[in-house]
Motif scaffolding. Structure first.
Motif, PDB file in Angstrom:
ATOM      1  N   THR A  44       0.817  -1.210   0.000  1.00 53.15           N
ATOM      2  CA  THR A  44       0.000   0.000   0.000  1.00 53.15           C
ATOM      3  C   THR A  44       0.851   1.262   0.000  1.00 53.15           C
ATOM      4  O   THR A  44       0.591   2.202  -0.765  1.00 53.15           O
ATOM      5  CB  THR A  44      -0.940   0.009   1.218  1.00 53.15           C
ATOM      6  OG1 THR A  44      -1.714  -1.198   1.223  1.00 53.15           O
ATOM      7  CG2 THR A  44      -1.887   1.193   1.154  1.00 53.15           C
ATOM      8  N   LYS A  45       1.879   1.312   0.836  1.00 47.61           N
ATOM      9  CA  LYS A  45       2.716   2.512   0.938  1.00 47.61           C
ATOM     10  C   LYS A  45       3.397   2.821  -0.385  1.00 47.61           C
ATOM     11  O   LYS A  45       3.410   3.982  -0.831  1.00 47.61           O
ATOM     12  CB  LYS A  45       3.770   2.314   2.030  1.00 47.61           C
ATOM     13  CG  LYS A  45       4.684   3.515   2.231  1.00 47.61           C
ATOM     14  CD  LYS A  45       5.612   3.315   3.408  1.00 47.61           C
ATOM     15  CE  LYS A  45       6.624   2.209   3.131  1.00 47.61           C
ATOM     16  NZ  LYS A  45       7.623   2.079   4.229  1.00 47.61           N
ATOM     17  N   LEU A  59       0.919   4.220  -2.933  1.00 48.28           N
ATOM     18  CA  LEU A  59       0.554   5.611  -2.659  1.00 48.28           C
ATOM     19  C   LEU A  59       1.660   6.563  -3.110  1.00 48.28           C
ATOM     20  O   LEU A  59       1.390   7.639  -3.655  1.00 48.28           O
ATOM     21  CB  LEU A  59       0.263   5.805  -1.167  1.00 48.28           C
ATOM     22  CG  LEU A  59      -0.953   5.059  -0.619  1.00 48.28           C
ATOM     23  CD1 LEU A  59      -1.117   5.324   0.874  1.00 48.28           C
ATOM     24  CD2 LEU A  59      -2.218   5.460  -1.360  1.00 48.28           C
ATOM     25  N   SER A  81       1.527   6.663  -7.062  1.00 49.07           N
ATOM     26  CA  SER A  81       0.386   7.413  -7.592  1.00 49.07           C
ATOM     27  C   SER A  81       0.550   8.906  -7.336  1.00 49.07           C
ATOM     28  O   SER A  81       0.261   9.730  -8.210  1.00 49.07           O
ATOM     29  CB  SER A  81      -0.924   6.908  -6.985  1.00 49.07           C
ATOM     30  OG  SER A  81      -0.922   7.046  -5.576  1.00 49.07           O
ATOM     31  N   SER A  82       1.034   9.265  -6.153  1.00 49.86           N
ATOM     32  CA  SER A  82       1.226  10.685  -5.818  1.00 49.86           C
ATOM     33  C   SER A  82       2.249  11.329  -6.745  1.00 49.86           C
ATOM     34  O   SER A  82       2.032  12.434  -7.259  1.00 49.86           O
ATOM     35  CB  SER A  82       1.689  10.828  -4.366  1.00 49.86           C
ATOM     36  OG  SER A  82       0.733  10.296  -3.476  1.00 49.86           O
ATOM     37  N   THR A  92      -6.038   6.628  -4.526  1.00 54.77           N
ATOM     38  CA  THR A  92      -5.614   6.257  -3.167  1.00 54.77           C
ATOM     39  C   THR A  92      -6.727   5.708  -2.281  1.00 54.77           C
ATOM     40  O   THR A  92      -6.512   4.726  -1.565  1.00 54.77           O
ATOM     41  CB  THR A  92      -4.977   7.465  -2.460  1.00 54.77           C
ATOM     42  OG1 THR A  92      -5.905   8.566  -2.460  1.00 54.77           O
ATOM     43  CG2 THR A  92      -3.707   7.902  -3.165  1.00 54.77           C
ATOM     44  N   THR A 135      -7.757   2.054  -2.803  1.00 56.43           N
ATOM     45  CA  THR A 135      -6.652   1.206  -2.361  1.00 56.43           C
ATOM     46  C   THR A 135      -6.619   1.096  -0.839  1.00 56.43           C
ATOM     47  O   THR A 135      -6.506   0.003  -0.278  1.00 56.43           O
ATOM     48  CB  THR A 135      -5.305   1.770  -2.856  1.00 56.43           C
ATOM     49  OG1 THR A 135      -5.334   1.834  -4.288  1.00 56.43           O
ATOM     50  CG2 THR A 135      -4.144   0.886  -2.422  1.00 56.43           C
ATOM     51  N   LEU A 136      -6.722   2.238  -0.152  1.00 53.48           N
ATOM     52  CA  LEU A 136      -6.690   2.253   1.317  1.00 53.48           C
ATOM     53  C   LEU A 136      -7.896   1.533   1.910  1.00 53.48           C
ATOM     54  O   LEU A 136      -7.760   0.766   2.874  1.00 53.48           O
ATOM     55  CB  LEU A 136      -6.648   3.691   1.829  1.00 53.48           C
ATOM     56  CG  LEU A 136      -5.340   4.455   1.587  1.00 53.48           C
ATOM     57  CD1 LEU A 136      -5.521   5.929   1.931  1.00 53.48           C
ATOM     58  CD2 LEU A 136      -4.218   3.850   2.427  1.00 53.48           C
ATOM     59  N   TYR A 171      -0.588   4.468 -13.071  1.00 51.28           N
ATOM     60  CA  TYR A 171      -0.477   5.730 -12.349  1.00 51.28           C
ATOM     61  C   TYR A 171       0.024   6.860 -13.246  1.00 51.28           C
ATOM     62  O   TYR A 171      -0.356   8.021 -13.067  1.00 51.28           O
ATOM     63  CB  TYR A 171       0.420   5.560 -11.129  1.00 51.28           C
ATOM     64  CG  TYR A 171      -0.188   4.669 -10.073  1.00 51.28           C
ATOM     65  CD1 TYR A 171      -1.537   4.800  -9.723  1.00 51.28           C
ATOM     66  CD2 TYR A 171       0.560   3.699  -9.424  1.00 51.28           C
ATOM     67  CE1 TYR A 171      -2.110   3.977  -8.773  1.00 51.28           C
ATOM     68  CE2 TYR A 171      -0.008   2.875  -8.452  1.00 51.28           C
ATOM     69  CZ  TYR A 171      -1.347   3.018  -8.135  1.00 51.28           C
ATOM     70  OH  TYR A 171      -1.915   2.206  -7.186  1.00 51.28           O
TER      71      TYR A 171
END
Length: 213
Positions: free
Chosen positions: A64-65, A68, A71-72, A106, A109-110, A202
């Motif tokens: 997950t990290k 993120l 994508s960011s 995000t 996903t979260l 992404y």
């Protein structure tokens, strides 16, 4: 500026739902510059992750990290390039689309990661049907939640019509499902190495944000 006839036609074109462009691109080279910005924004986090994992960018492990971060970076890269190279009157829309793309990449996903974690820790729900349900709920629920939050952030005083998440919009953004497959560690996704597609997915999100007008 496109004609009213073309505008009416494109209103219901899935490419409009996917890219949120009502006018031709700002310049002939804009799409290449924005694409380069989105790709650069994707590669930089990949290099950082590769250094942390002590491997190369083609053998990264995504949790997950890492997703993120990826994508960011991609959305920020595409958005900043689009703002710099595009028309001034389109900057606000690009910012709005950047917020939407970031939340849409995000939040599902979260949410899925949280639901999936709960099912795996429960004796009663740690089975295939509930795991599948958590993935579907996280994807669909996360997309609607992302849309709602994006409208609140972009227009807190409700001065403009909300961007509605329609069926066509959902289909156009279904590539979020790739991230969900990686988060839930579905066996077939591992065999097909679906995670290898994440950088491209992404980068596309960043490109959409930078090209929106």
């Amino acid at each position: 500026m496109i004609s009213p006839i073309k505008s009416s036609r494109i209103e219901y074109d899935i490419r409009t739902y996917r890219n949120h462009r009502k006018e031709p691109v700002d310049s002939s080279s804009a799409k290449y510059k924005v694409a380069a910005g989105a790709i650069a924004g994707t590669i930089l986090p990949m290099l950082f992750i590769a250094k942390k994992q002590k491997t190369n960018i083609f053998k990264l492990k995504y949790n997950t990290k890492e997703m993120l971060m990826l994508s960011s970076g991609a959305i920020l890269g595409g958005l900043c390039t689009g703002i710099i190279t595009g028309k001034k009157e389109h900057r606000k829309q690009k910012m709005h689309e950047g917020v939407f793309q970031f939340l849409n990449a995000t939040i599902p996903t979260l949410l899925t990661a949280s639901l999936f974690s709960l099912t795996t820790k429960s004796k009663n729900f740690n089975n295939t049907p509930f795991k599948a349900l958590s993935a579907i709920t996280g994807l669909i629920g996360g997309m609607f939640l992302a849309s709602k939050l994006a409208n609140i952030i972009n227009d807190p005083y409700d001065k403009i019509p909300d961007r509605k998440l329609t069926l066509k919009d959902s289909i156009a953004n279904i590539d979020d499902a790739i991230g969900i497959l990686v988060v839930t560690k579905v066996p077939i996704a591992d065999k097909l190495q679906v995670d290898k597609a994440l950088p491209a997915v992404y980068s596309l999100c960043g490109y959409r944000a930078g090209m929106s007008n």
